[in-house]
Scaffold this motif. Structure first.
Motif, mmCIF file in Angstrom:
data_model
loop_
_atom_site.group_PDB
_atom_site.id
_atom_site.type_symbol
_atom_site.label_atom_id
_atom_site.label_comp_id
_atom_site.label_asym_id
_atom_site.label_seq_id
_atom_site.Cartn_x
_atom_site.Cartn_y
_atom_site.Cartn_z
ATOM 1 N N ALA A 1 0.849 -1.196 0.000
ATOM 2 C CA ALA A 1 0.000 0.000 0.000
ATOM 3 C C ALA A 1 0.882 1.242 0.000
ATOM 4 C CB ALA A 1 -0.903 -0.014 1.225
ATOM 5 N N GLY A 2 0.684 2.085 -0.998
ATOM 6 C CA GLY A 2 1.445 3.325 -1.083
ATOM 7 C C GLY A 2 2.787 3.180 -1.773
ATOM 8 N N ALA A 3 3.235 1.933 -2.007
ATOM 9 C CA ALA A 3 4.520 1.745 -2.707
ATOM 10 C C ALA A 3 4.309 1.908 -4.214
ATOM 11 C CB ALA A 3 5.068 0.357 -2.416
ATOM 12 N N THR A 4 5.374 2.257 -4.917
ATOM 13 C CA THR A 4 5.288 2.314 -6.384
ATOM 14 C C THR A 4 5.880 1.033 -6.953
ATOM 15 O OG1 THR A 4 5.429 4.708 -6.398
ATOM 16 C CG2 THR A 4 6.014 3.588 -8.449
ATOM 17 N N VAL A 5 5.030 0.292 -7.665
ATOM 18 C CA VAL A 5 5.461 -0.971 -8.262
ATOM 19 C C VAL A 5 5.546 -0.774 -9.779
ATOM 20 C CG1 VAL A 5 4.847 -3.392 -8.655
ATOM 21 C CG2 VAL A 5 4.431 -2.359 -6.420
ATOM 22 N N ARG B 1 -3.058 -7.240 -9.226
ATOM 23 C CA ARG B 1 -2.964 -7.638 -7.816
ATOM 24 C C ARG B 1 -2.228 -6.575 -7.002
ATOM 25 N NH1 ARG B 1 -5.913 -10.345 -10.109
ATOM 26 N NH2 ARG B 1 -6.505 -12.497 -9.681
ATOM 27 N N ALA B 2 -1.174 -5.979 -7.590
ATOM 28 C CA ALA B 2 -0.435 -4.934 -6.865
ATOM 29 C C ALA B 2 -1.352 -3.731 -6.608
ATOM 30 C CB ALA B 2 0.800 -4.520 -7.667
ATOM 31 N N ARG B 3 -2.152 -3.400 -7.624
ATOM 32 C CA ARG B 3 -3.092 -2.291 -7.431
ATOM 33 C C ARG B 3 -4.105 -2.636 -6.329
ATOM 34 N NH1 ARG B 3 -5.845 0.512 -12.478
ATOM 35 N NH2 ARG B 3 -6.789 -1.500 -12.879
ATOM 36 N N GLY B 4 -4.525 -3.895 -6.341
ATOM 37 C CA GLY B 4 -5.486 -4.340 -5.323
ATOM 38 C C GLY B 4 -4.946 -4.212 -3.912
ATOM 39 N N LEU B 5 -3.625 -4.274 -3.774
ATOM 40 C CA LEU B 5 -3.020 -4.135 -2.443
ATOM 41 C C LEU B 5 -2.646 -2.685 -2.150
ATOM 42 C CD1 LEU B 5 -0.833 -7.359 -2.323
ATOM 43 C CD2 LEU B 5 -2.758 -6.813 -0.840
ATOM 44 N N GLY B 6 -3.062 -1.781 -3.025
ATOM 45 C CA GLY B 6 -2.880 -0.354 -2.729
ATOM 46 C C GLY B 6 -1.629 0.268 -3.313
ATOM 47 N N ALA B 7 -0.926 -0.459 -4.176
ATOM 48 C CA ALA B 7 0.288 0.113 -4.775
ATOM 49 C C ALA B 7 -0.080 1.069 -5.914
ATOM 50 C CB ALA B 7 1.177 -1.003 -5.311
ATOM 51 N N VAL B 8 0.797 2.028 -6.143
ATOM 52 C CA VAL B 8 0.733 2.830 -7.367
ATOM 53 C C VAL B 8 1.491 2.011 -8.405
ATOM 54 C CG1 VAL B 8 1.512 4.961 -8.464
ATOM 55 C CG2 VAL B 8 0.797 4.968 -6.045
ATOM 56 N N VAL B 9 0.839 1.697 -9.530
ATOM 57 C CA VAL B 9 1.474 0.784 -10.486
ATOM 58 C C VAL B 9 1.819 1.512 -11.785
ATOM 59 C CG1 VAL B 9 1.205 -1.347 -11.815
ATOM 60 C CG2 VAL B 9 0.240 -1.186 -9.511
ATOM 61 N N ILE B 10 3.065 1.381 -12.179
ATOM 62 C CA ILE B 10 3.506 1.911 -13.481
ATOM 63 C C ILE B 10 3.819 0.706 -14.373
ATOM 64 C CG2 ILE B 10 5.225 3.302 -14.708
ATOM 65 C CD1 ILE B 10 5.859 4.702 -12.068
ATOM 66 N N VAL B 11 3.269 0.722 -15.593
ATOM 67 C CA VAL B 11 3.530 -0.365 -16.540
ATOM 68 C C VAL B 11 4.478 0.141 -17.621
ATOM 69 C CG1 VAL B 11 2.469 -1.818 -18.335
ATOM 70 C CG2 VAL B 11 1.306 -1.502 -16.129
ATOM 71 N N THR B 12 5.447 -0.707 -18.016
ATOM 72 C CA THR B 12 6.279 -0.376 -19.181
ATOM 73 C C THR B 12 6.039 -1.435 -20.256
ATOM 74 O OG1 THR B 12 8.239 -1.657 -18.570
ATOM 75 C CG2 THR B 12 8.052 0.534 -17.614
ATOM 76 N N GLU B 13 6.064 -1.044 -21.495
ATOM 77 C CA GLU B 13 5.760 -1.949 -22.618
ATOM 78 C C GLU B 13 6.545 -1.550 -23.859
ATOM 79 O OE1 GLU B 13 4.702 -4.340 -24.309
ATOM 80 O OE2 GLU B 13 3.650 -5.533 -22.857
ATOM 81 N N VAL B 14 6.686 -2.483 -24.791
ATOM 82 C CA VAL B 14 7.261 -2.157 -26.107
ATOM 83 C C VAL B 14 6.185 -2.276 -27.189
ATOM 84 C CG1 VAL B 14 9.635 -2.841 -25.567
ATOM 85 C CG2 VAL B 14 8.023 -4.555 -26.419
ATOM 86 N N ASP B 15 5.076 -2.937 -26.857
ATOM 87 C CA ASP B 15 4.007 -3.161 -27.837
ATOM 88 C C ASP B 15 2.936 -2.083 -27.647
ATOM 89 O OD1 ASP B 15 1.544 -3.992 -28.967
ATOM 90 O OD2 ASP B 15 2.178 -6.086 -28.927
ATOM 91 N N PRO B 16 2.701 -1.270 -28.691
ATOM 92 C CA PRO B 16 1.766 -0.146 -28.509
ATOM 93 C C PRO B 16 0.352 -0.594 -28.135
ATOM 94 C CG PRO B 16 2.451 -0.347 -30.818
ATOM 95 C CD PRO B 16 3.299 -1.281 -30.031
ATOM 96 N N ARG B 17 -0.080 -1.786 -28.630
ATOM 97 C CA ARG B 17 -1.435 -2.243 -28.311
ATOM 98 C C ARG B 17 -1.542 -2.586 -26.839
ATOM 99 N NH1 ARG B 17 -0.828 -6.738 -32.691
ATOM 100 N NH2 ARG B 17 1.130 -6.651 -31.590
ATOM 101 N N ARG B 18 -0.528 -3.248 -26.328
ATOM 102 C CA ARG B 18 -0.557 -3.603 -24.904
ATOM 103 C C ARG B 18 -0.409 -2.361 -24.028
ATOM 104 N NH1 ARG B 18 3.017 -9.110 -24.416
ATOM 105 N NH2 ARG B 18 1.449 -10.512 -25.256
#
Ligand code: ADE
Length: 423
Positions: free
Chosen positions: A211-215, A230-247
């Motif tokens: 909770a409150g951590a950045t994952v 699941r990380a969001r469900g536990l209260g984390a701030v979630v940043i996603v990185t991707e190479v595929d524009p659709r994803r």
């Protein structure tokens, strides 16, 4: 303990009782496997088939192997990762199930290789692989033996990528079913199994509050999706990185922050790689990370975090903080980075892997696919194939039945409506 033991190399046969308790616990949560096992015991569809398997040696795997054995198969098993073996389970397989098992937790690369060789020495006619180490070794080191194999299965998407590369070079000698192509399995295994068990591995190892951590989650395939949600469900701030524009678009529309790793590297408290590719976290990322950042890999192979660069930057300044947690200090004023489970897949190396309810589907698919391959032996050309849709549906049906869930069926009129061309 059975009177004569099969060939084996395990840590301590005295652990068999503990392994049995683990296997029984898992079996209780695997109703699909129980149904398949009852039928296999009666029909013995794998009689006469010698199977060579490279799998994570866990309690759930013991349930699969027991089912295949009940179906008449003769089994030779090695670990698919040096850190994922449960030594209690390995002892149980040898002492109580009379299954030839070659697996010790923490085995070095040389012993790992010898164990793969021991399985190949048995000359299996079906292969079961989890990451493609067994099939790769067979084709690269013993190409003339590969033609003895009738067919195989591959459990992971990473393994399927390796197999396709082998097939593209004309080097794959038999048909392999890529089980990760199954919709039912992919939902349960990649999304729910990885999602929960990766966080389990991180939390067991660090006891960190999410909770409150950045994952930062690298990769938004089914595994990354599971971990991010699941990380969001536990209260984390979630940043996603991707190479595929659709994803990347999908992640953004699912409400996640999306950025390049160069930018996310400065923000994260916990990093999880789930791309199936190499060099996802590298030297330039390490240099700008926060002090105390945690690095975990959810991918099949230990290539996603550049371990060589981490070692070099730390120049010997490393120490073990807790089991499965190594700290690297990057110079006197650089950050201290915490690497989990040597950069190996964290859910199996630092926790128990996917829960049995998930493996019920993954291994239900294994068992039904092997039965189908044994029945249709030789019917497929060499290459990578998807498991038949009928097996996928049967699997979902068996699981729903076990969960007590009823669904509707199409009426004849609805079937006709769907089949007809309506201008
Ligand atoms: N792969 C992921 N989780 C697993 C488990 N619990 N057993 C075997 N293989 C796995």
């Amino acid at each position: 303990m059975s009177a004569s033991l099969p060939p084996h190399d395990v840590a301590d046969l005295g652990l068999a009782g503990l392994g049995q308790a683990r296997a029984e616990w898992a079996a209780e949560q695997m109703p699909v496997m129980a149904t398949v096992r009852r039928r296999f015991s009666a029909e013995r569809p794998l009689t006469g088939w010698r199977i060579g398997a490279s799998l994570h040696v866990t309690a759930e795997t013991a349930v699969l192997l027991g089912t295949l054995s009940a179906g008449g198969a003769e089994l030779f098993v090695c670990a698919s990762n040096p850190l994922s073996t449960n030594d209690e389970v390995a002892a149980f397989l040898v002492a109580e199930e009379a299954i030839a098992t070659f697996a010790r937790r923490g085995e070095d690369p040389e012993r790992y290789r010898r164990h793969v060789e021991a399985v190949l020495d048995a000359h299996p006619r079906l292969t079961v692989d989890d990451g493609c180490d067994l099939v790769a070794r067979l084709h690269l080191a013993r190409p003339s033996q590969a033609v003895e194999v009738v067919a195989g299965t591959e459990d992971t998407s990473t393994g399927a990528v390796r197999l396709r590369a082998l097939a593209a070079s004309g080097g794959l000698h038999y048909p392999v079913l890529s089980l990760s192509a199954s919709q039912t399995r992919s939902l349960a295994d990649n999304r729910h199994g990885t999602g929960q068990s990766v966080l389990d591995g991180i939390i067991r190892t660090t006891n960190a509050l999410l909770a409150g951590a950045t994952v930062v989650v690298a990769g938004y395939g089914n595994c990354g999706k599971g971990v991010a949600s699941r990380a969001r469900g536990l209260g984390a701030v979630v940043i996603v990185t991707e190479v595929d524009p659709r994803r990347a678009l999908e992640a953004a529309m699912d409400g996640f922050e999306v950025s390049s790793m160069a930018a996310a590297a400065r923000e994260g408290d916990i990093f999880v790689t789930a791309t199936g590719n190499r060099d996802v976290l590298t030297r330039e990322h390490f240099a700008v990370m926060r002090d105390g950042a945690v690095l975990a890999n959810a991918g099949q192979l230990d290539v996603e975090i550049d371990l060589g660069a981490l070692d070099e930057l730390a120049a010997g300044q490393r120490r073990r903080l807790r089991p499965n947690l190594e700290e690297y200090r990057l110079g006197p004023s650089g950050p201290r980075l915490r690497l989990l489970a040597e950069g190996r897949l964290v859910n199996l190396a630092a926790a128990d892997g996917h829960p049995p309810q998930v493996m019920d589907l993954s291994f239900g698919l294994q068992a039904l696919s092997l039965e189908w391959l044994a029945e249709t032996a030789g019917g497929l050309p060499p290459g990578v194939h998807e498991p038949p849709a009928a097996i996928d549906e049967e699997l979902a049906r068996l699981k729903l039945e076990a969960m007590g869930v009823e669904i509707d069926t199409l009426t004849r009129a609805q079937e006709r409506y769907l089949a007809a061309f309506e201008p």
